[in-house]
Motif scaffolding. Structure first.
Motif, PDB file in Angstrom:
ATOM      1  N   VAL A  55      41.148  36.622  51.196  1.00  0.00           N
ATOM      2  CA  VAL A  55      42.574  36.811  50.940  1.00  0.00           C
ATOM      3  C   VAL A  55      42.698  37.330  49.516  1.00  0.00           C
ATOM      4  O   VAL A  55      42.095  36.779  48.589  1.00  0.00           O
ATOM      5  N   GLY A  56      43.448  38.374  49.351  1.00  0.00           N
ATOM      6  CA  GLY A  56      43.656  38.916  48.015  1.00  0.00           C
ATOM      7  C   GLY A  56      44.840  39.852  48.022  1.00  0.00           C
ATOM      8  O   GLY A  56      45.639  39.873  48.960  1.00  0.00           O
ATOM      9  N   TYR A  57      44.926  40.626  46.963  1.00  0.00           N
ATOM     10  CA  TYR A  57      45.974  41.632  46.899  1.00  0.00           C
ATOM     11  C   TYR A  57      45.568  42.722  45.923  1.00  0.00           C
ATOM     12  O   TYR A  57      44.703  42.526  45.062  1.00  0.00           O
ATOM     13  N   THR A  58      46.183  43.882  46.092  1.00  0.00           N
ATOM     14  CA  THR A  58      46.029  44.967  45.136  1.00  0.00           C
ATOM     15  C   THR A  58      47.352  45.137  44.411  1.00  0.00           C
ATOM     16  O   THR A  58      48.420  44.881  44.979  1.00  0.00           O
ATOM     17  N   GLY A  59      47.265  45.546  43.178  1.00  0.00           N
ATOM     18  CA  GLY A  59      48.463  45.794  42.391  1.00  0.00           C
ATOM     19  C   GLY A  59      48.099  46.270  41.007  1.00  0.00           C
ATOM     20  O   GLY A  59      47.085  45.836  40.443  1.00  0.00           O
ATOM     21  N   ARG A  60      48.882  47.189  40.506  1.00  0.00           N
ATOM     22  CA  ARG A  60      48.689  47.723  39.157  1.00  0.00           C
ATOM     23  C   ARG A  60      47.269  48.232  38.939  1.00  0.00           C
ATOM     24  O   ARG A  60      46.705  48.115  37.865  1.00  0.00           O
ATOM     25  N   GLY A  61      46.674  48.761  40.013  1.00  0.00           N
ATOM     26  CA  GLY A  61      45.364  49.396  39.905  1.00  0.00           C
ATOM     27  C   GLY A  61      44.173  48.479  40.071  1.00  0.00           C
ATOM     28  O   GLY A  61      43.038  48.893  39.848  1.00  0.00           O
ATOM     29  N   TRP A  62      44.410  47.235  40.474  1.00  0.00           N
ATOM     30  CA  TRP A  62      43.320  46.271  40.591  1.00  0.00           C
ATOM     31  C   TRP A  62      43.389  45.509  41.901  1.00  0.00           C
ATOM     32  O   TRP A  62      44.470  45.228  42.414  1.00  0.00           O
ATOM     33  N   LEU A  63      42.208  45.124  42.395  1.00  0.00           N
ATOM     34  CA  LEU A  63      42.077  44.191  43.505  1.00  0.00           C
ATOM     35  C   LEU A  63      41.806  42.822  42.912  1.00  0.00           C
ATOM     36  O   LEU A  63      40.911  42.671  42.080  1.00  0.00           O
ATOM     37  N   TYR A  64      42.578  41.827  43.318  1.00  0.00           N
ATOM     38  CA  TYR A  64      42.297  40.441  42.948  1.00  0.00           C
ATOM     39  C   TYR A  64      41.918  39.701  44.209  1.00  0.00           C
ATOM     40  O   TYR A  64      42.691  39.668  45.173  1.00  0.00           O
ATOM     41  N   VAL A  65      40.730  39.119  44.220  1.00  0.00           N
ATOM     42  CA  VAL A  65      40.278  38.313  45.341  1.00  0.00           C
ATOM     43  C   VAL A  65      40.683  36.874  45.049  1.00  0.00           C
ATOM     44  O   VAL A  65      40.110  36.227  44.178  1.00  0.00           O
ATOM     45  N   GLU A  66      41.709  36.404  45.753  1.00  0.00           N
ATOM     46  CA  GLU A  66      42.225  35.046  45.544  1.00  0.00           C
ATOM     47  C   GLU A  66      41.334  33.999  46.204  1.00  0.00           C
ATOM     48  O   GLU A  66      41.071  32.949  45.629  1.00  0.00           O
ATOM     49  N   LEU A  67      40.946  34.265  47.442  1.00  0.00           N
ATOM     50  CA  LEU A  67      40.179  33.313  48.240  1.00  0.00           C
ATOM     51  C   LEU A  67      39.080  34.055  48.983  1.00  0.00           C
ATOM     52  O   LEU A  67      39.340  35.114  49.569  1.00  0.00           O
ATOM     53  N   LEU A  68      37.881  33.510  48.963  1.00  0.00           N
ATOM     54  CA  LEU A  68      36.790  34.054  49.752  1.00  0.00           C
ATOM     55  C   LEU A  68      35.963  32.874  50.240  1.00  0.00           C
ATOM     56  O   LEU A  68      35.442  32.106  49.431  1.00  0.00           O
ATOM     57  N   SER A  69      35.896  32.731  51.553  1.00  0.00           N
ATOM     58  CA  SER A  69      35.151  31.619  52.140  1.00  0.00           C
ATOM     59  C   SER A  69      34.338  32.122  53.328  1.00  0.00           C
ATOM     60  O   SER A  69      34.880  32.797  54.206  1.00  0.00           O
ATOM     61  N   VAL A  70      33.054  31.782  53.305  1.00  0.00           N
ATOM     62  CA  VAL A  70      32.167  32.118  54.412  1.00  0.00           C
ATOM     63  C   VAL A  70      31.814  30.811  55.115  1.00  0.00           C
ATOM     64  O   VAL A  70      31.302  29.890  54.472  1.00  0.00           O
TER      65      VAL A  70
END
Length: 139
Positions: A55-70
């Motif tokens: 789960v993440g988002y893009t904005g202002r030229g960047w990807l932020y990965v909020e949550l990553l679970s395997v």
């Protein structure tokens, strides 16, 4: 006369929304309107339920990965790297120049470094002897 301040251990949603609206208005005035778009890559169990993913988002030229679970059943198979690659490809298509993520998990930190991320900030011994790290990757 200064405003009076009170402290509480609960946050009414209306108060949270008001504070967030104020921050967004300030940032929009400073940086222009945001182009924020959510990004979601689910991992599904055999029964169709989501048991991991990104789960993440893009904005202002960047990807932020909020949550990553395997999920445990898929660990050690390069799934974190696959999730990051897919998210990064979409971020590039959206015009992003890089990505960032944070973690307190040493194994996750190593996985992100294998995926090309570099630690740019750290609080050592953040909790129970573990460091919290912020990582970045420029495309």
């Amino acid at each position: 006369m200064p405003a009076s301040l009170t402290l509480s251990d609960t946050v009414p949603e209306t108060a949270r929304d008001a504070i967030l609206a104020s921050i967004k208005a300030h940032n929009d005035a400073l940086l222009g309107p945001s182009d924020r778009r959510d990004l979601f890559i689910p991992i599904q169990a055999d029964d169709g339920s989501v048991d991991g993913g990104l789960v993440g988002y893009t904005g202002r030229g960047w990807l932020y990965v909020e949550l990553l679970s395997v999920p445990e059943r898929l660990r050690g198979q390069g799934m974190a790297g696959r999730l990051l690659t897919l998210a990064e490809e979409e971020a590039k298509a959206r015009g992003c120049i890089g990505a960032y993520i944070d973690t307190i998990n040493p194994a996750a930190c190593r996985a992100y470094e294998r995926a090309g991320y570099s630690v740019f900030g750290k609080i050592e011994n953040f909790s129970q002897g573990q460091d919290i790290c912020w990582l970045i990757k420029r495309f």
